[in-house]
Design an enzyme around this catalytic site. Structure first.
Site, PDB file in Angstrom:
ATOM      1  N   GLY A 151       0.624  -0.924   0.179  1.00 45.23           N
ATOM      2  CA  GLY A 151      -0.212   0.090  -0.196  1.00 45.23           C
ATOM      3  C   GLY A 151       0.811   0.693   0.291  1.00 45.23           C
ATOM      4  O   GLY A 151       2.065   0.968  -0.213  1.00 45.23           O
ATOM      5  N   ASP A 158      -5.888  -7.935  -6.901  1.00 48.92           N
ATOM      6  CA  ASP A 158      -5.299  -7.889  -5.112  1.00 48.92           C
ATOM      7  C   ASP A 158      -4.205  -6.539  -5.351  1.00 48.92           C
ATOM      8  O   ASP A 158      -3.452  -7.181  -5.736  1.00 48.92           O
ATOM      9  CB  ASP A 158      -5.123  -8.921  -4.559  1.00 48.92           C
ATOM     10  CG  ASP A 158      -6.409 -10.514  -4.792  1.00 48.92           C
ATOM     11  OD1 ASP A 158      -7.905  -9.616  -4.457  1.00 48.92           O
ATOM     12  OD2 ASP A 158      -6.326 -11.450  -5.261  1.00 48.92           O
ATOM     13  N   LEU A 159      -4.554  -5.779  -4.746  1.00 50.29           N
ATOM     14  CA  LEU A 159      -3.583  -4.634  -4.460  1.00 50.29           C
ATOM     15  C   LEU A 159      -2.074  -5.104  -4.076  1.00 50.29           C
ATOM     16  O   LEU A 159      -2.218  -5.652  -2.965  1.00 50.29           O
ATOM     17  CB  LEU A 159      -3.930  -3.646  -4.052  1.00 50.29           C
ATOM     18  CG  LEU A 159      -3.122  -2.170  -3.569  1.00 50.29           C
ATOM     19  CD1 LEU A 159      -2.361  -1.623  -5.407  1.00 50.29           C
ATOM     20  CD2 LEU A 159      -3.467  -1.096  -2.736  1.00 50.29           C
ATOM     21  N   ASP A 160      -1.255  -5.279  -5.057  1.00 52.11           N
ATOM     22  CA  ASP A 160      -0.149  -5.326  -4.658  1.00 52.11           C
ATOM     23  C   ASP A 160       0.442  -6.886  -3.498  1.00 52.11           C
ATOM     24  O   ASP A 160       0.960  -7.384  -3.302  1.00 52.11           O
ATOM     25  CB  ASP A 160       0.695  -4.947  -3.652  1.00 52.11           C
ATOM     26  CG  ASP A 160       0.444  -2.851  -4.349  1.00 52.11           C
ATOM     27  OD1 ASP A 160       1.154  -2.798  -5.527  1.00 52.11           O
ATOM     28  OD2 ASP A 160       0.603  -2.172  -2.767  1.00 52.11           O
ATOM     29  N   GLU A 161      -0.173  -7.515  -4.748  1.00 51.38           N
ATOM     30  CA  GLU A 161      -0.208  -9.466  -4.578  1.00 51.38           C
ATOM     31  C   GLU A 161      -0.122 -10.277  -5.275  1.00 51.38           C
ATOM     32  O   GLU A 161      -0.768 -11.178  -5.526  1.00 51.38           O
ATOM     33  CB  GLU A 161      -1.677  -9.104  -3.424  1.00 51.38           C
ATOM     34  CG  GLU A 161      -1.389  -9.240  -1.775  1.00 51.38           C
ATOM     35  CD  GLU A 161      -2.765  -9.704  -1.465  1.00 51.38           C
ATOM     36  OE1 GLU A 161      -3.159 -10.533  -1.480  1.00 51.38           O
ATOM     37  OE2 GLU A 161      -3.222  -8.819   0.187  1.00 51.38           O
TER      38      GLU A 161
END
Length: 291
Positions: free
Chosen positions: A208, A233-236
């Site tokens: 994040g 999925d953010l940053d995953e």
């Protein structure tokens, strides 16, 4: 110029004889294999392979290699089933077309352009896209088309429709988020999934926003950067490349940001180069990187 090569990348359910049969396909048509990398994930039951061979003297015209491989695989029962099989052919003398997306931070943009101009990234960069106008002079300096598309919560669907149209118009193969500070929607990624992002943290730590500030508050002794494929999925997304650098109690947030920017340049460039060389195979949310 080196002789052109063809790379065959495959991920599929594991079974006996795959390496031998893949090599036999190249040998049968007088191909000379110059790189062969294989990996089996025993837990997932997945086999991954990257074969690269010289096109000079190969007995199949390049435009017929794909169809010939399918016929060979069916005839030799290469796969027990085509379910779960993913494969790709890519010639080394057909450059990828890249679109670099950037917001206000320019360090990764400069680095990618200069590496491409120096011949370190075998690709074309016909398009730079931004949600701010201030990067336009950099694009104009290098003769690269620049498109400004502002994004707000209300205009995001319309903005992404324009972005997708540009990717189609410019025949883009890969989008590089070079500090593009917007989250791509699941709908966008369903239509265009070949996206590499640089995150200013050694993921999964400090995902994040504001990772350097949070790292400083936590008193960490190393900071890092991570290049990964973007997913819903953010940053995953699947990780391609990572690196770290030591820091100390004497380092301020500004020191961490400066050191982090150096890492971001290096990690992003390495990840892009690996992708351009067809050395990254994705399976599930993981990657096999054949270096």
């Amino acid at each position: 110029m080196p002789s052109p090569t063809m790379t065959l990348s495959i991920s599929c359910p594991d079974q006996r004889g795959l390496v031998a049969k893949l090599a036999q396909f190249v040998y049968r048509y007088n191909g000379n294999i110059i790189h062969a990398d294989h990996h089996t994930d025993a837990v997932a039951g997945i086999f991954l392979s990257r074969l690269e061979w010289e096109l000079d003297g190969f007995g199949i015209p390049r435009e017929q290699i794909g169809a010939t491989f399918i016929n060979y695989a069916q005839r030799e029962k290469l796969f027990a089933s085509w379910q779960g099989v993913r494969w790709q052919l890519r010639a080394s003398d057909v450059p990828y077309r890249l679109a670099i997306w950037v917001s206000r931070q320019e360090h990764c943009l400069w680095d990618l352009i200069l590496r491409q101009r120096a011949g370190d990234l075998p690709a074309e960069i016909p398009l730079i896209l931004s949600n701010h106008e201030q990067m336009r002079p950099i694009a104009e300096q290098f003769g690269i088309d620049f498109h400004y598309i502002p994004v707000t919560p209300d205009t995001k669907p319309m903005a992404e429709a324009k972005q997708l149209q540009l990717l189609n118009d410019y025949k883009i193969d890969l989008v590089i988020l070079a500090k593009y500070m917007q989250v791509l929607s699941p709908q966008f990624l369903e239509q265009f999934s070949q996206v590499i992002n640089i995150h200013h943290s050694f993921l999964p730590a400090f995902a994040g926003a504001n990772p350097y500030h949070r790292a400083h508050e936590r008193g960490v002794k190393i900071i890092g950067a991570t290049a990964h494929y973007a997913t819903a999925d953010l940053d995953e997304g699947p990780i391609i490349e990572q690196a770290v650098v030591p820091v100390s109690h004497r380092d301020t947030v500004a020191d961490l940001i400066r050191k982090g920017k150096d890492l971001e340049r290096i990690v992003l460039a390495r990840a892009v180069r690996l992708h351009l060389q067809n050395r990254v195979l994705v399976y599930g949310n993981r990657t096999a990187v054949f270096t």
